[in-house]
Write an enzyme that holds these catalytic residues in place. Sequence first.
Site, PDB file in Angstrom:
ATOM      1  N   ASP A  91       0.784  -1.166  -0.010  1.00  0.00           N
ATOM      2  CA  ASP A  91      -0.028   0.010  -0.231  1.00  0.00           C
ATOM      3  C   ASP A  91       0.891   1.172   0.260  1.00  0.00           C
ATOM      4  O   ASP A  91       2.101   1.121   0.248  1.00  0.00           O
ATOM      5  CB  ASP A  91      -0.945  -0.019   1.396  1.00  0.00           C
ATOM      6  N   ASP A 100      -8.773   3.845  -2.004  1.00  0.00           N
ATOM      7  CA  ASP A 100      -9.832   4.227  -0.857  1.00  0.00           C
ATOM      8  C   ASP A 100     -11.000   4.734  -1.486  1.00  0.00           C
ATOM      9  O   ASP A 100     -11.365   5.957  -1.573  1.00  0.00           O
ATOM     10  CB  ASP A 100      -9.015   5.126  -0.129  1.00  0.00           C
ATOM     11  N   GLU A 117       2.570   4.916  -3.993  1.00  0.00           N
ATOM     12  CA  GLU A 117       2.300   5.825  -5.241  1.00  0.00           C
ATOM     13  C   GLU A 117       3.778   6.545  -5.307  1.00  0.00           C
ATOM     14  O   GLU A 117       4.214   6.788  -6.340  1.00  0.00           O
ATOM     15  CB  GLU A 117       1.313   7.105  -5.121  1.00  0.00           C
TER      16      GLU A 117
END
Length: 767
Positions: free
Chosen positions: A424, A498, A427
Amino acid sequence: MKLGRLHSFQLSGQRFLLHFENGTACADVLNSRTVRFYEGTPVHSFAVEADVHEPTEVRVEMDGGPVLCTEDLRIRVSADFAVSVCAADGTLLACTSDAPRTPREKMSPRWIKKMSALYGAMMAGAENGADDPLAAEGHESAARAFGMKEPAVSMQWKLFGDEKFYGLGDKTGFLNKFGYEYENWNTDEPKAHTEQYHALYKSIPFLIVLRNAGCFGFFFDSPHRSRLDLGKENTSYFRYEADGGAADWYFLYGPRMTDVVSSYTALTGRQPLPQLWTLGYHQSRWGYDSAESVREIASRMRAEEIPCDAIHFDIDYMDGYRVFTWDEEAFGAPGAVVKELGEQGFHAVPIIDPGVKKDPGYAVYDEGVENGYFAKTPAGEVYVNTVWPGEAVFPDFGREEVRRWWAGKEKYLTDLGFAGTWNDMNEPASFRGELPPDVVFHDEEEPMPHAKMHNVYGHLMSKATWEGLKDADGKRPFVITRACYAGTQKYATVWTGDNMSLWMHLQMMIPQLCNLGLSGFSLCGTDIGGFGGDTTPELLTRWIEAAVFSPLFRNHSCSGTNRQEPWLYGEETLAIYRKYVRLRYELLPYIYDLCRVCEETGLPVMRPLVLHYEDDPKAWNCSDEFLVGESLLAAPVVEQGARQRIVYFPAGTWYDYRTGKKYEGNTRCIVDAPLDALPLFAKEGSIIPTWEVTAYVGEKEPEILTLRVYPGEGTYVHYRDNGEDFAYRGGAYDAYRFEMKDGKLSAQLLHRGFGHPYAEVRAERIG
Ligand code: GLC
């Protein structure tokens, strides 16, 4: 600078070398329908890792200029690297456009002047290190929006007026992307993702264009920040532009959409067959914060008779959010609860973020600093930002040595008994503003700024994780990732990040997962029930129905929201939830067969109607139904209060999955859909394999294969292996072919290599 006049060319093998006034370019023929175009010398690709050239006959014809010909394409290249591509019969498919840029008017010259001044002040602020979020974020795009900076690469293609656009990974909105603009810049924006979003977590610059003349794709292979305007700025052209690098793109001709998806996945890699249990149900929440809470979930799952294969461990299992550690206070002896879960048939999947806590004395941090494994500032200091553990540093995954180091850490997790890794925040996300563009990473041993490595950070992390898991336990690695670049599908399953408990997000699930599938990512899913915000019994119910065919089948929610386990929403919700999780387990052999098909052809499990019915205009924009393989059509209810819905049936005859009620194709029908109903249909001639429902995969080996056989004629190949490792690649699998003809069902064993034949194969005729 423009390339200018084309003054000579030469054919060298399958490469068509072009010499322009101001530089060189190349059209490299990979096969008769796929051609790579690049300026200057080619740079290595993060997405294309294998040489996929096929021996292809290529020739150059002169027709008022050189025309590169293959069996399927005729490509004309002229001044300034202008390109036009025709099918072999001369039909024009695509051509660059030199129409002057005429953005729809949105700014007066006075406004531009004002904004330019403001932008100048912002830039000065950024340079002085001002803590201005505007300055830190997106000043590059602002510069472009105000017309102050030219992109490094820009291309314009003529719009003929009949284009439909698909692909592009996880972009928000509806299925057909015509008329929108997007950005490729992996982005974690903790707000409700709406149709207006230009970028989410994944950058997949693969665009499918469907025209009356045929279907083809463009893959713009650049990790730099890039933008696509698909007829929003102007209806006479669509544009691609990138902030760095040189033009490097592929043209992939169909002529059918299935061919385009197959070619693209042949180029960037196909999603390998997953472990079978990963296709089961997963229960997760950011907030299972102790061994006790995890135990409770596990026993309740079994007590409620909801099949379940996995429980996810979010950041709380770690010691102070330090990756590759364990919180003994809340979770007890390292790994003990994971082993307990294993004994009850659950797999445990831990989250791992890239941000390593800045904490001298913590082994992962110390090793990384000592060996120079973390990204640095241009001045050579280790770069620090803030993530869950507080101050954190970022592994430089572009270097092989760093990837190997990280991969080695997976053994810590598998030794604890964990069965995969959920990556997770890659990015990479950070809480003190985005990493500045000049933070120094590496592309292998070459220093490379964050501006270039940003979009491949999650990709490289997934690759390291995949390799580490494979070495650690030899099974098919189960990696989930949030951030991706084109080609990440070789290494990871993905989820859409999300989302929120909003009907709008349930609606978006269908086109978003379908476009991910068209972009190579078949193994994908959303957080069932919605991550942020509070779900409702009805929304959760409709979500589990709609998600039955999401390859990643996981309920996950955010800390601070209402808990989302199905038993908390009343008896009716629980009963329906159970019914659909059980349907998933009944259909596991069908879904697994589709994963095998995906590995072989690149075609995804969840498919938009347009993939198989591209000549049918009603399929082009169908965003609220989808196909599962070619045989099933799902039309979930995604609207609050609806108890009926309109279903569009494409060509053919369709049968209700359960009752066999018949529907003629090319019609729209109103179908009843009470709260406990997922409208689901099988195509005529379908043969659908099912198994007896178990509490989890592997509870017992399926002994009986039940085929649901629908009226009509058809064939079906069913595949079976140990669902776990790579032995199937050496032939350890069984394959059966079933055929329904003249009212009779026949079976043929195509391959025997797996040790467990079925005790019985039954046929159940429906309709
Ligand atoms: C991010 C993830 C989410 C996770 C949370 C805490 O928001 O997208 O799934 O629960 O971080 O780790």
